[in-house]
Design an enzyme around this catalytic site. Sequence first.
Site, short mmCIF file in Angstrom:
data_model
loop_
_atom_site.label_atom_id
_atom_site.label_comp_id
_atom_site.label_asym_id
_atom_site.label_seq_id
_atom_site.Cartn_x
_atom_site.Cartn_y
_atom_site.Cartn_z
CD GLU A 166 -3.19 -0.90 2.06
OE1 GLU A 166 -2.99 -0.21 3.07
OE2 GLU A 166 -4.26 -1.48 1.84
CD GLU A 324 -3.91 -6.03 2.45
OE1 GLU A 324 -4.66 -5.35 3.17
OE2 GLU A 324 -2.71 -5.81 2.32
C1 GLA Z 1 -4.22 -2.63 4.77
C2 GLA Z 1 -2.80 -3.13 4.90
C3 GLA Z 1 -2.69 -4.34 5.76
C4 GLA Z 1 -3.52 -4.18 7.02
C5 GLA Z 1 -4.94 -3.91 6.62
C6 GLA Z 1 -5.87 -3.77 7.81
O1 GLA Z 1 -4.91 -3.22 3.77
O2 GLA Z 1 -2.23 -3.42 3.65
O3 GLA Z 1 -1.33 -4.51 6.09
O4 GLA Z 1 -3.01 -3.13 7.78
O5 GLA Z 1 -5.00 -2.70 5.91
O6 GLA Z 1 -7.20 -3.59 7.43
#
Ligand code: GLA
Length: 682
Positions: A166, A324
């Site tokens: 991210e 994710e």
């Molecule tokens: C993001 C991050 C993860 C985690 C999630 C929690 O997607 O990439 O590492 O912190 O949020 O919701």
Amino acid sequence: MSSTFISHAADHPAPTAFPWIADGLALGGDYSPEQWPDEVWAEDVALMREAGVNSVNLGVFSWGLLEVANGEFDWGWLDRAMDLLHGAGIGVNLATPTAAPPMWLLQAHPEIATVDADGRRTGPGGRLSWSPSSATFRRYALRMVRALAERYAEHPALRMWHVSNEVGNENGWTYDDETVAAWRVWLEEHYGDVAALNAAWGSAFWGHHYTAFSQVGGPRHSRTSHNPGMLLDFERFTSQALLGHVIAEREVLREVTPNVPITTNFMVQHSPGVDDYRHWTGEVDLVANDHYTMGPDPRRASELIFSAARTRGLAEGRPWLLIEHSTGAVNWQGVNRAKGPGELRLDSLSHVAGGADGTLFFQWRASTAGAEQFHSAIVPHAGADSTIFRDVTALGADLRSLAPIRGSRVEAAQVALVFDHESSAAWRSGPKPTTLFRDIDLPVRLVEALSERGVAVDVVPAQADLRGYRAVLVPTVYLAQDGLAESLRTAAEAGASVLVSYLSGIVDPSNRVIPGGYPGAFRELLGVRVDEFFPLFEHERVRLDDGAEADLWTERVALDGAEARIRLDSGDLAGTPALTRHAVGAGAAWYLATRPERAGLERILDELLAEAGVAPVAPADRGLVLARRRHEGSASYLFAVNRTEQPLGLQASGTDLLTGENVDGRVEVPARGIRVIQESAR
Ligand code: GLA
């Protein structure tokens, strides 16, 4: 796109084959074995097999456990994890661990950290605390990436590289000295001379006249608002600086492992985020997105459809990966609500309906320690004897049944909805006529109304080719990109019904208001002219003369070629048009000057869809969400998602891949249920 920040991208060709990361659709999540003792690893792998997990993201945030001191690597645990997963037939998306710099690096080089607008430097202990313009950070990060790539280049578990994590999330904005220096270089490249910058930003205002690029500060703390043109450019620069880091890592990976596909996880839904993914998608081999539903949002299911369609739009229709999402509650939403019955399955399969070729979760096993100790996982704190683990196992079975759809594309919709990242960035640059506006509000309302009618929608960037769509929606596209007005006109002339809403086409790409009456960019197309905005106060409502109510926004519209279809019926502007239609070629350009409540908006949409001849994906009861995926020239798959509490029906013929049942005629979809029908030849 050319800029100092990405021009170092070498010419390694991207792998051309679609990077299948799993044998069927992918199921799995972020796996952090480093947080657990060895005996848990054995249980993990046994449970992964039980659930049908075939793909994990490994090593995210593990830099401090891999490079334990400057230049000193400890691969032992990762070697064992890779071997263990390979032995179990589970593919690995190996993350470069650069999202979280190690403590020794932060101690030795505190200057790599981000600095906020008030000048506060981020301390150690979080993640993504690094500045994308830090040369020192880049040097250490690339050394780590190279060491990792060389170590695992030939490992049979390696299916894909997952660059950092991210990028732009917590480090989306930084105002450190290296960033400001890089920003000045970016401005010089972009504008050539300072006179062009002055002209674009309108820097005569408050006498902010620059005579050298070195006078331009970053938009650091100021007691007034900064220049909107500067703020928008700073976002553009920041997105490119972040992308520059991703590309720098990618180049190392490509050099060492030319045939391993590369992705990075986008946050398409993160609308205040700085990453303009339109420029990122061409730089990765697979578009991968993170998506989290917002518990208190009653429209969260529609927001999911919108985000999935937006991701697909960025991927230009190719399959993408939901890399994710959550099995249940997150830990960052205030009240972190668990998912309701069936929601995990419906969310996951709705993404598949939207073009995802797999659904991974954050994360495999819920952490007991650390900042995310109350975030849900596939294996929650309660262990495998839990609703969530059983739900994921059932999802694994569903995904195995759906394996034939892998690689198919979502059929092109008849309706396009334009969503422009830079419009959102422009809107948040400095004071605007209302603080009650949210960029995705009207888009999601429209997607909701369309999907309840079984109508598919493509969410496309402002630069997309709009020819071929029967209806084109332009909801609150505040900034008019060059060429958008022309492509809307072309679509309308060819017969499309175009609907433009309030707060569209107000500023140009330099973030300057287009003068002469709103909406400057689309005035002629729409045949209207607005001389003043009248935003409504919170809870204030106006009546429309079709009986509906509206809120949020009104404005004084004068007709200039268009006809009024609905007028305001109360308030200061009673009698002025609220919905207009302008005949354009074989089609029409409609203008919506307020935000009608649900029934009012639906009536308008029904009229527009009827005029445009838009058909649902299949004949179905109202409320059933439909999508069709198709392998080129062969099989097609009809998804029907029922989020309601009653069974709903559709007309279909073929085999339900989830139940094996043959169907022909009216097919019932149970409450909170889904069917995926492989259709008989159509
Ligand atoms: C993001 C991050 C993860 C985690 C999630 C929690 O997607 O990439 O590492 O912190 O949020 O919701």
